[in-house]
Design a protein around this motif. Structure first.
Motif, PDB file in Angstrom:
ATOM      1  N   PRO A  20      19.929  16.650 -32.748  1.00  0.00           N
ATOM      2  CA  PRO A  20      20.286  16.580 -31.321  1.00  0.00           C
ATOM      3  C   PRO A  20      21.570  17.344 -31.019  1.00  0.00           C
ATOM      4  N   ILE A  21      21.668  17.819 -29.805  1.00  0.00           N
ATOM      5  CA  ILE A  21      22.884  18.525 -29.383  1.00  0.00           C
ATOM      6  C   ILE A  21      24.082  17.589 -29.460  1.00  0.00           C
ATOM      7  N   ILE A  26      19.552  12.197 -26.645  1.00  0.00           N
ATOM      8  CA  ILE A  26      18.508  13.229 -26.509  1.00  0.00           C
ATOM      9  C   ILE A  26      18.299  13.533 -25.032  1.00  0.00           C
ATOM     10  N   TRP A  28      15.687  15.299 -22.596  1.00  0.00           N
ATOM     11  CA  TRP A  28      14.261  15.630 -22.715  1.00  0.00           C
ATOM     12  C   TRP A  28      13.686  15.879 -21.318  1.00  0.00           C
ATOM     13  N   ASP A 355      17.473  19.128 -25.597  1.00  0.00           N
ATOM     14  CA  ASP A 355      16.954  18.899 -26.947  1.00  0.00           C
ATOM     15  C   ASP A 355      15.451  19.102 -27.027  1.00  0.00           C
ATOM     16  N   ASN A 390      15.919  23.564 -27.504  1.00  0.00           N
ATOM     17  CA  ASN A 390      15.957  23.574 -28.970  1.00  0.00           C
ATOM     18  C   ASN A 390      14.582  23.273 -29.578  1.00  0.00           C
TER      19      ASN A 390
END
Length: 810
Positions: A20-21, A26, A28, A355, A390
């Motif tokens: 995860p960043i 997260i 999403w 993410d 990502n």
């Protein structure tokens, strides 16, 4: 905890590490529905599978997930549906005479055939009409209708499914027009024809033409997702709320040199984007020149837009034509392109990086590829490529007969229809759990059977464990130290079943960290249940109930995390499926009334029987279930099943004793006891969702909580089978009686008389055997020999008749 790996469409192949960043969090974004029609099982596949992953991340791995989903409430499909429905409504208001409606229907029929089934109108001979449609259809497309392909090779796919859809629309229209019912069967061919004639007459400044449809369909979608136990998004975005922001987003991309205006529309410049060192079509590079997919991505209303520099360039902003909704912009009145909406809305809520981005696999190209490049064009600075997403997760198709289930192919079953007929929310979710989320799922009987078997395995196990707890402790609460002594097992075996649970936990984590491998997770659950069941069977007298209970509670937690119990809430610490009636504010005295009523009725019926006096029976008839119930209520218990247990145990114990003494009582009392016992089990308790599992060797019956609907259905099925069995017996009896009647009616005739009425013969001997044919010739020897065998059989049958009836009438 092992690190999570997942299938990332940006990195094809084996699962890759998920990082995860921001640790523990997260971001999403999920592509939501285009709300122009009812949702179908293909949508369920996407959103339920997405929900499963989301639940695992939140409730198993403990992530803080910010989940955003869009609603597409303006696009080409919505425009067409709303506009065409308005035109149809206007046409109906005109009350045209039947000849004009017939003429309109025929014109629409021919136009539809020309556009979608050209071989119908290209065939030699008379013009296509209602009388020759079937023959032309079968000649042109018979092979496809019979299950073949357009090319004659391979298996049918989407092209054949689309062709069948058009043929179905044509056939329905022909039937409707032939019966003068244009508005009841011919709509699918009439709507596009009306649109081609009158679309420019629609006043789209009144956007209720479209918003009435989208608001209604969004509500229907939400209801469907709630029915499937799909968690609602944290944030819902709608395109129509973002149009000014979309225009500004597009303007910045133009200013940066990655898009250009042409004839009132704005297109993304793929060549300029790549010249700057960026990559296009990261998800599906092999599809970047697929014209069919490019056209589908642009929408059916955008084919006439012009001025594109590159064939693959796509619209960020579309000039609105007459009959289309519009918003002001620096390029004139227009509307958003399809792909740009997600870039703007996702970035507004989640920022310049996220993410996870997810959606159905059919969105990978061009929708998601275009989202990526336009977003990276917007955010990139000083020639450095920007990573917007990502991890891209794409849910596999749900297919039927080799074709993806889709609205456009009309080969779908709506979620509402599926839940009303063939599925429950749980059984549908199990089907998806048994397949990997990124793989396709084919609807098949075997798939349903596998899912049903898994559900039955889990359901039966949880039900049995609750029953064993009730038997041992009088409650379904966790076993305390004071009750463990009720079920002592040897240490070695206890360690074995407990070790099996610990291994199952490790295996589950291994499955879920491996790209959310739910098929393996389902196998882990099935295997630990198998081992627990073996333990129960092999060790029934020295059962390690605490260890078995721990397994049942762990399984309850896992199925809760997977979303298989719509009535359960995190952290899923219960045992078995949660009761729908359980609530913190329920009045326990109201909740217990049905159980109390059954006990009072059973007690009254048993007291009225002529039972032998015994200390045991006296004690059972004087039970007072109200005392333990009041204790439970005062302790704050609000689960109706728990509250009703004192009454259920009293009923079960009394019934067990009645069954034990039934062999010692008078016949009339025996009949009454058996009738009462069956009524308690099959009606009184069944209607409460309680089943008494009668066990051999004097063991007490197990109390099992099973949905009343299932028990009643089983009872009705059993009654139907008994009724069918009785009916079959009656029919067989009547058939035997009729056969006997016919047999004796035939046997009643004396052998000397049996051939006298046969017109083939003219003379007989003293025993009634034919000797002359009708023409006076001798009866042939072969025929005479055959007749003699018949005569002998009749003589024997007549003798039996005389013996049985003694000359009386049969």
């Amino acid at each position: 905890m092992d690190s999570i790996k997942l299938h990332n469409s940006l990195k094809p192949g084996a699962p890759v590490p998920f990082v995860p960043i921001e640790k523990g969090k997260i971001k999403w974004y999920a592509c939501g529905p285009t709300v122009y029609d009812q949702s179908h099982l293909g949508h369920a596949r996407n959103y339920v599978s997405t929900d499963i992953i989301r639940r695992i991340l939140i409730h198993y791995f403990g992530f803080d997930v910010r989940f955003v989903m869009n609603i597409t409430d303006v696009d080409d499909k919505i425009i067409l549906r709303g506009r065409r429905q308005r035109l149809l409504d206007d046409l109906k208001k005109k009350n045209l005479p039947q000849p004009e409606l017939f003429e309109l229907g025929m014109a629409a029929l021919k136009a539809y055939a020309t556009n979608n089934l050209p071989q119908l109108v290209e065939a030699d001979g008379p013009e296509l009409d209602l009388t020759n449609y079937i023959s032309r259809r079968d000649a042109a497309y018979g092979k496809v209708l019979a299950g073949g392909t357009l090319t004659g090779e391979g298996k049918p796919g989407d092209d054949e499914a689309k062709l069948k859809m058009h043929i179905s629309n044509m056939t329905s229209a022909v039937i409707a027009i032939s019966g003068n019912k244009v508005f009841n069967g011919a709509e699918e061919i009439l709507l596009p024809y009306l649109d081609s004639l009158y679309k420019q007459t629609i006043d789209t400044s009144d956007q209720s033409i479209f918003t009435d449809l989208t608001k209604f369909m969004e509500g229907e979608f939400t209801d469907d997702m709630d029915a499937l136990n799909v968690l609602r998004p944290d944030v819902i975005t709608r395109v129509t709320d973002y149009v000014p922001a979309i225009a500004a987003f597009v303007e910045r991309i133009v200013d940066k040199g990655f898009a250009y205006e042409a004839e009132g529309s704005v297109y993304f410049d793929i060549a300029a984007f790549e010249r700057a060192g960026n990559s296009y079509a990261k998800l599906r590079p092999e599809s970047r020149n697929d014209k069919a997919l490019q056209e589908e991505g642009e929408g059916s209303l955008s084919k006439s837009l012009g001025g594109k520099k590159g064939a693959g360039d796509f619209a960020l902003w579309k000039k609105s034509k007459p009959g289309e909704p519009y918003w002001p912009s620096k390029w004139g009145n227009g509307r958003p392109g399809w792909h740009i909406e997600c870039s703007v809305m996702a970035s507004d809520i989640l920022g310049s990086r996220m993410d996870i981005h997810s959606g159905g696999i059919d969105l990978a190209f061009p929708h998601h590829d275009n989202e990526i490049c336009q977003s990276e064009a917007y955010f990139c600075e000083h020639g450095h490529e920007h990573t917007w997403v990502n991890n891209f997760l794409h849910m596999g198709h749900l297919s039927i007969s080799g074709s993806k289930m889709s609205k456009s192919l009309k080969n779908f079953q709506t979620i509402k229809d599926a839940l009303a007929s063939t599925y429950t929310a749980r059984s549908m979710r199990i089907v998806f759990l048994l397949g990997k989320w990124h793989d396709g799922v084919e609807i098949s009987p075997d798939m349903r059977t596998q899912a049903d078997n898994w559900e039955s395995l889990v359901n039966n196990f949880l039900t049995n464990i609750k029953s064993l707890l009730v038997e041992a402790t009088g409650t379904t609460d966790a076993i305390t130290d004071g009750t463990k002594s009720l079920t002592i097992s040897d240490d070695k075996h206890a360690e074995g079943i407990s070790a099996d649970l610990e291994q199952a936990k490790k295996d589950l984590e291994s499955a879920l960290t491996n790209s959310f491998d739910t098929p393996q997770a389902m196998r882990v659950i099935a295997e630990i249940i198998r081992k627990a069941n073996v333990h129960i069977i092999d060790r029934k007298n020295v059962l390690d109930l605490p260890a078995i209970e721990a397994i049942a509670r762990w399984i309850t937690k896992v199925v809760g995390i997977l979303g298989l119990d719509a009535n359960a809430s995190p952290p899923y610490e219960g045992l078995g499926w949660a009761s729908t009636a359980a609530a913190a504010n329920i009045d326990p005295h109201v909740a217990v009334k049905p159980y109390e009523a059954v006990w009072n009725a059973v007690l009254s019926n048993a007291t009225a029987l002529q039972l032998p006096v015994s200390e045991t029976m006296t004690g059972l008839l004087s039970q007072s279930p109200s005392s333990p119930f009041e204790s439970l209520a005062s302790e704050g218990v609000r689960d109706p099943e728990q509250l009703g247990l004192p009454y259920l145990r009293a009923v079960s114990k009394l019934r067990d004793e009645l069954r034990r003494i039934v062999a010692t009582v008078l016949p009339e009392t025996k009949a009454s006891i058996l009738a009462l016992s069956d009524r308690i089990r099959d009606f009184d308790l069944t209607n409460l969702g309680v089943y008494l599992d009668d066990r051999p060797d004097g063991q007490p019956s197990l109390i099992k909580f099973i949905p009343a609907s299932e028990l009643i259905a089983a009872r009705e099925e059993k009654a139907a089978k008994e009724a069918e069995k009785t009916r079959a017996k009656e029919e067989a009896k009547r058939a035997r009686e009729k056969a006997d009647e016919e047999k004796w009616a035939k046997a009643k005739v004396a052998p000397e008389e049996m051939f006298k009425s046969d017109e083939r013969y003219s003379d007989w001997d003293a025993e009634g055997m034919p000797i002359k044919m009708k023409d006076g010739s001798e009866v042939p020897k072969a025929q005479s020999k055959k007749l003699k065998k018949e005569w002998d059989r009749q003589k024997k049958a007549h003798g039996e008749y005389q013996t049985k009836f003694g000359g009386r009438k049969a």
